[in-house]
Structure formats: structure tokens, C-alpha cells
Scaffold this motif. Structure first.
Motif, PDB file in Angstrom:
ATOM      1  N   TRP A 147      48.939  25.909  30.843  1.00 58.23           N
ATOM      2  CA  TRP A 147      48.594  24.493  30.810  1.00 58.23           C
ATOM      3  C   TRP A 147      48.887  23.782  32.129  1.00 58.23           C
ATOM      4  CZ3 TRP A 147      51.291  22.938  25.547  1.00 58.23           C
ATOM      5  CH2 TRP A 147      50.599  23.534  24.490  1.00 58.23           C
ATOM      6  N   PHE A 148      50.045  24.095  32.735  1.00 61.36           N
ATOM      7  CA  PHE A 148      50.533  23.279  33.842  1.00 61.36           C
ATOM      8  C   PHE A 148      50.678  24.017  35.170  1.00 61.36           C
ATOM      9  CE2 PHE A 148      52.402  21.440  29.911  1.00 61.36           C
ATOM     10  CZ  PHE A 148      51.772  20.210  29.950  1.00 61.36           C
ATOM     11  N   ARG A 149      50.641  25.354  35.150  1.00 62.63           N
ATOM     12  CA  ARG A 149      50.819  26.104  36.397  1.00 62.63           C
ATOM     13  C   ARG A 149      49.937  27.361  36.384  1.00 62.63           C
ATOM     14  NH1 ARG A 149      56.174  29.236  38.574  1.00 62.63           N
ATOM     15  NH2 ARG A 149      55.671  29.176  40.793  1.00 62.63           N
ATOM     16  N   PRO A 150      48.642  27.201  36.174  1.00 66.86           N
ATOM     17  CA  PRO A 150      47.765  28.364  35.975  1.00 66.86           C
ATOM     18  C   PRO A 150      47.668  29.291  37.176  1.00 66.86           C
ATOM     19  CG  PRO A 150      46.465  26.355  36.252  1.00 66.86           C
ATOM     20  CD  PRO A 150      47.898  25.931  36.112  1.00 66.86           C
ATOM     21  N   ASN A 151      47.843  28.782  38.393  1.00 65.45           N
ATOM     22  CA  ASN A 151      47.656  29.615  39.579  1.00 65.45           C
ATOM     23  C   ASN A 151      48.753  30.642  39.781  1.00 65.45           C
ATOM     24  OD1 ASN A 151      45.287  28.275  40.204  1.00 65.45           O
ATOM     25  ND2 ASN A 151      46.311  26.758  41.498  1.00 65.45           N
ATOM     26  N   VAL A 152      49.796  30.586  38.985  1.00 65.63           N
ATOM     27  CA  VAL A 152      50.884  31.556  39.132  1.00 65.63           C
ATOM     28  C   VAL A 152      50.448  32.954  38.708  1.00 65.63           C
ATOM     29  CG1 VAL A 152      51.900  31.322  36.826  1.00 65.63           C
ATOM     30  CG2 VAL A 152      53.379  31.856  38.768  1.00 65.63           C
ATOM     31  N   PHE A 153      49.337  33.062  37.976  1.00 65.09           N
ATOM     32  CA  PHE A 153      48.899  34.361  37.449  1.00 65.09           C
ATOM     33  C   PHE A 153      47.804  35.015  38.293  1.00 65.09           C
ATOM     34  CE2 PHE A 153      50.512  32.106  33.675  1.00 65.09           C
ATOM     35  CZ  PHE A 153      51.477  33.014  33.271  1.00 65.09           C
ATOM     36  N   THR A 154      47.612  34.585  39.527  1.00 68.94           N
ATOM     37  CA  THR A 154      46.615  35.228  40.360  1.00 68.94           C
ATOM     38  C   THR A 154      47.018  36.670  40.653  1.00 68.94           C
ATOM     39  OG1 THR A 154      47.728  34.383  42.335  1.00 68.94           O
ATOM     40  CG2 THR A 154      45.908  33.071  41.459  1.00 68.94           C
ATOM     41  N   ARG A 155      46.031  37.529  40.785  1.00 70.36           N
ATOM     42  CA  ARG A 155      46.209  38.952  41.104  1.00 70.36           C
ATOM     43  C   ARG A 155      47.002  39.698  40.037  1.00 70.36           C
ATOM     44  NH1 ARG A 155      49.249  39.998  44.958  1.00 70.36           N
ATOM     45  NH2 ARG A 155      50.293  37.999  45.199  1.00 70.36           N
ATOM     46  N   THR A 156      46.901  39.283  38.782  1.00 65.39           N
ATOM     47  CA  THR A 156      47.628  39.976  37.717  1.00 65.39           C
ATOM     48  C   THR A 156      46.710  40.362  36.566  1.00 65.39           C
ATOM     49  OG1 THR A 156      48.183  37.889  36.598  1.00 65.39           O
ATOM     50  CG2 THR A 156      49.757  38.712  38.224  1.00 65.39           C
ATOM     51  N   ILE A 157      45.391  40.268  36.742  1.00 64.99           N
ATOM     52  CA  ILE A 157      44.464  40.390  35.611  1.00 64.99           C
ATOM     53  C   ILE A 157      43.442  41.485  35.876  1.00 64.99           C
ATOM     54  CG2 ILE A 157      42.982  39.107  34.026  1.00 64.99           C
ATOM     55  CD1 ILE A 157      43.924  36.590  35.752  1.00 64.99           C
ATOM     56  N   SER A 158      43.107  42.252  34.845  1.00 66.45           N
ATOM     57  CA  SER A 158      41.969  43.161  34.892  1.00 66.45           C
ATOM     58  C   SER A 158      41.189  42.987  33.590  1.00 66.45           C
ATOM     59  CB  SER A 158      42.423  44.616  35.067  1.00 66.45           C
ATOM     60  OG  SER A 158      43.268  45.011  33.993  1.00 66.45           O
ATOM     61  N   ILE A 159      39.957  43.452  33.585  1.00 68.97           N
ATOM     62  CA  ILE A 159      39.099  43.267  32.419  1.00 68.97           C
ATOM     63  C   ILE A 159      38.199  44.477  32.255  1.00 68.97           C
ATOM     64  CG2 ILE A 159      37.312  42.035  33.730  1.00 68.97           C
ATOM     65  CD1 ILE A 159      36.877  40.286  31.206  1.00 68.97           C
ATOM     66  N   SER A 160      37.921  44.864  31.032  1.00 65.44           N
ATOM     67  CA  SER A 160      36.958  45.921  30.736  1.00 65.44           C
ATOM     68  C   SER A 160      35.999  45.430  29.658  1.00 65.44           C
ATOM     69  CB  SER A 160      37.673  47.200  30.272  1.00 65.44           C
ATOM     70  OG  SER A 160      38.446  46.953  29.106  1.00 65.44           O
ATOM     71  N   GLY A 161      34.781  45.915  29.707  1.00 62.27           N
ATOM     72  CA  GLY A 161      33.775  45.540  28.710  1.00 62.27           C
ATOM     73  C   GLY A 161      33.082  44.228  28.998  1.00 62.27           C
ATOM     74  N   LEU A 162      33.295  43.653  30.187  1.00 64.39           N
ATOM     75  CA  LEU A 162      32.673  42.366  30.492  1.00 64.39           C
ATOM     76  C   LEU A 162      31.158  42.446  30.431  1.00 64.39           C
ATOM     77  CD1 LEU A 162      32.983  39.409  31.426  1.00 64.39           C
ATOM     78  CD2 LEU A 162      33.086  40.241  33.789  1.00 64.39           C
ATOM     79  N   GLN A 163      30.596  43.639  30.674  1.00 64.51           N
ATOM     80  CA  GLN A 163      29.141  43.775  30.667  1.00 64.51           C
ATOM     81  C   GLN A 163      28.532  43.431  29.312  1.00 64.51           C
ATOM     82  OE1 GLN A 163      31.258  46.296  30.843  1.00 64.51           O
ATOM     83  NE2 GLN A 163      30.658  47.948  29.450  1.00 64.51           N
ATOM     84  N   HIS A 164      29.278  43.631  28.228  1.00 64.86           N
ATOM     85  CA  HIS A 164      28.734  43.326  26.897  1.00 64.86           C
ATOM     86  C   HIS A 164      28.463  41.831  26.768  1.00 64.86           C
ATOM     87  CE1 HIS A 164      29.714  47.408  25.958  1.00 64.86           C
ATOM     88  NE2 HIS A 164      31.016  47.203  26.014  1.00 64.86           N
ATOM     89  N   LEU A 165      29.370  41.033  27.288  1.00 63.24           N
ATOM     90  CA  LEU A 165      29.209  39.585  27.224  1.00 63.24           C
ATOM     91  C   LEU A 165      28.152  39.108  28.213  1.00 63.24           C
ATOM     92  CD1 LEU A 165      32.023  37.045  26.674  1.00 63.24           C
ATOM     93  CD2 LEU A 165      30.388  36.609  28.494  1.00 63.24           C
ATOM     94  N   ILE A 166      28.167  39.670  29.418  1.00 64.56           N
ATOM     95  CA  ILE A 166      27.203  39.255  30.439  1.00 64.56           C
ATOM     96  C   ILE A 166      25.778  39.573  29.997  1.00 64.56           C
ATOM     97  CG2 ILE A 166      26.344  39.807  32.750  1.00 64.56           C
ATOM     98  CD1 ILE A 166      29.159  39.896  33.732  1.00 64.56           C
TER      99      ILE A 166
END
Length: 366
Positions: A147-166
Motif C-alpha cells: 500500500w505505502f512502499r511498493p517500490n521496495v519489491f523491485t527485482r524480487t519477482i518472477s512469473i510463469s504462464g503469463l502467455q495464457h493471460l496475454i
């Protein structure tokens, strides 16, 4: 202080049919072989949804009956500016404290785990229950940061299966994204919003001040927050081709649901997702897809490493909805169960998931 003993899903006695996520490459994007190189992301091809207006402050929020919430907020908000590792440590201590202090919630959690995992020894279920509260304690800090400090999580995320949504969005189809009440609930929404804009369904909180905090915090994450009672806004979002996050994993009785197995236990399962799937046009019907959010904590990482998060998007449910609402509810429960089994302790087992039976409320939680 010695770190609390943790439940390790990789050593669980019951194997999951869904593989536990491994450490994925760091970064906010993960290339998928199903998406040709150079394919534009959704945020490039579709104009980002405008953020909803925040709810106005009410002077009644200053009344003494709300002072407890204000006190907690004043206590916890400064802590989100600590390093993430410190926040995780504080979250673990908070979770252990709640586990010991919240007797009824602890009892409900143990009952749920006994129903869902009867093959596990009691000692293992107790360890799982404690870890559920630890993960939720961490989730408190994750939510405040979202809510208040979203940029603290940069470079900590990966994703799989995004093609299904795209693929669905590129076909001008809305998406019903089936989430679940994981302990990193709002942080999961923030991570999704880094890859695609989305709306969410929500239920108004009974406490007006708590509802004000949650709603306004989420305006920085979601394009639109749709009340579960606001069918007009829901239809509008579907017709506009939006991605709509909806979590059908809680017990709301049988007024708008059916009995369907969940972890092998008959459970009241809401059927709103199949009704939502019928609201689109014949040429562009909504795609129903499930989402899983996973947290790899610093306890499982080398010293000095940041926590890592992984999003999993499943393939679209084919031939959904069918003409059988029980079969549809069973399919949704099976998909969510398979994802929850990746690490069961990251799901909110302290809710009374099995409180309704075919003839009304059960007495299993008494």
C-alpha cells in the motif's frame, strides 16, 4: 533469538501434483517460450485502467471506538521502512504471538488441517498451523508495503504462464482470474499489476475504518474495486475486456453456492465464477484462469539475499462453464487445491472453510 521451526513443504508426507516453484531468475519479467520474442505486453497494447477514487475520510473515525485500529496503524506503519529481512523477522514474531494468543483461530486452523490432511501426523499439522500464522504475520508487513512502499519489491519477482493471460487479452477477451486467500494477498495484487492492469472483486468490511484503510490502500494497486453486490460495475468491466481478480475459496453458504469437494472434504463452494463467465459476448467470452502467488522467505535463502516471489498463471479452463454447476465448482476447487498444495501454509487456513454442510451450518468448529 533462535528462528522458529518451520514447516517444509518439500518434506511433506503427501506429495503435491503441482511442482514446488524453484528459485526463478530475478527480475520483473520472465520470458516464456510460448510468447514469441518481441510480443508486446498487455500494458503496452491495452491502456491501463484508470485508478478508482479514494473513499473520503470521515470525522467519525476519530471516535474512541476506532482508537485501537489507529494505535495498531501508528505502531506498524513506521516498521515498513526497515530492511525487508527485519520486517520478515518481526512478522514471524507477530505470527507466533497471534498463534499463541488467538485460541479460537488456532483451533479452527488445526481442525481445518486435520480435515484436509488426515494422513499427516498431529505433530506435523501443528507445525503447519504455526507456520500459517507466521506467514500471515509476514503478510501484514507485505500488505502495508504494497500500500505505502511498493517500490521496495523491485527485482524480487518472477512469473510463469503469463502467455495464457496475454493470449486471451490479445483476442479481446476479458479474463476472470481465480485467486485465493493467500497470506500475501494484497502483495500478490501489486505484483500482478506490474505485468497487467486488473480490477478486483471485494466484500465491504464490517468495520468502516478498516474498510477505509483497505479500500484506499488498494486504489494504488487495482484499476477498479468492484463490490460483490455491484453487478452493474462487474458487467461493465467484463464488457470492457478487463482482467478481474476474484477469489472463490471461502465458505459463503449455499445461497449462491453448491457442495463440492475441497481437499477431499464436502465444502460450500460459491458458483459466482461460472455466472461471471457467462456475462461476456459470444464472440469474446471471458477466459477463466487461476493465479497462484508464492513466497520464498529469507529463511530458505542464502544470507543477505532478498525474498523472492513467484506468480503462476494456469492455462484457461476449457469448456467452462458447463451445464453442471457442481462439476464446475469441483473443477475450480481442484485447480485451487493443486496450487495451494505447493505450500499449504501460505493459505489462510484460519477461516472456517467447512462451516456449512448440505443442511446448513455444521458443528465441527464447536
Amino acid at each position: 533469538m533462535k528462528a522458529p521451526e518451520q514447516y517444509d513443504p518439500s518434506k511433506a508426507s503427501a506429495k503435491s501434483s503441482v511442482p514446488t516453484p524453484t528459485a526463478a531468475p530475478r527480475g520483473n519479467t520472465v520470458k516464456s517460450p510460448a510468447i514469441p520474442a518481441g510480443t508486446p505486453t498487455i500494458t503496452q497494447t491495452r491502456k491501463r485502467t484508470a485508478r478508482a477514487d479514494k473513499k473520503p475520510f470521515q470525522w467519525a473515525f476519530l471516535l474512541p471506538r476506532y482508537w485501537g485500529i489507529w494505535l495498531l496503524f501508528v505502531m506498524f506503519l513506521p516498521m515498513i521502512y526497515l530492511p525487508l529481512r527485519w520486517q520478515f523477522w518481526l512478522g514471524r514474531q507477530l505470527g507466533i504471538f497471534i498463534y499463541k494468543a488467538a485460541g479460537s483461530r488456532r483451533r479452527d486452523t488445526l481442525i481445518n488441517l486435520k480435515l484436509a490432511f488426515p494422513e499427516k501426523p498431529e505433530a506435523e499439522r501443528e507445525l503447519m498451523a504455526k507456520q500459517v500464522f507466521v506467514n500471515q504475520g509476514i503478510g501484514v508487513f507485505e500488505t502495508l508495503c504494497a500500500w505505502f512502499r511498493p517500490n521496495v519489491f523491485t527485482r524480487t519477482i518472477s512469473i510463469s504462464g503469463l502467455q495464457h493471460l496475454i493470449n486471451a487479452q490479445n483476442d479481446n477477451r476479458p479474463v476472470i482470474l481465480l485467486g485465493a486467500h493467500y497470506t500475501m494477498l494484497d502483495l500478490g495484487g501489486l505484483f500482478c499489476a506490474q505485468f497487467f492492469p486488473l480490477d478486483c472483486m471485494y466484500r465491504t468490511q464490517n468495520n468502516p475504518l478498516l474498510d477505509w484503510f483497505i479500500y484506499n490502500g488498494r486504489t494504488n494497486i487495482f484499476g477498479k474495486q468492484i463490490s460483490s453486490r455491484d453487478m452493474r460495475s462487474l458487467v461493465s468491466s467484463i464488457k470492457a475486456g478487463h482482467v478481474i481478480w476474484y477469489s472463490p475459496d471461502q465458505d459463503y453458504g449455499l445461497k449462491q453456492g453448491v457442495m463440492a469437494p475441497f481437499f477431499g472434504v464436502p465444502a460450500a463452494t460459491i458458483t459466482a465464477s461460472r455466472r461471471m463467465a457467462k456475462l461476456g459476448s459470444k464472440d469474446h467470452p471471458p477466459a477463466v484462469i487461476a493465479l497462484h502467488t508464492y513466497r520464498q522467505t529469507p529463511d530458505n535463502l542464502p544470507r543477505g539475499k532478498r525474498p523472492h516471489y513467484h506468480l503462476t498463471i494456469t492455462p484457461e479452463l476449457d469448456n467452462y462453464p458447463s451445464n453442471n454447476e457442481v462439476a464446475d465448482a469441483t473443477r475450480v476447487n481442484e485447480v485451487l487445491e493443486g496450487l495451494i498444495r505447493i505450500d499449504p501454509t501460505q493459505w489462510m487456513w484460519f477461516h472456517r472453510r467447512f462451516k456449512h454442510g448440505p443442511n446448513g451450518r455444521t458443528d465441527i468448529y464447536k
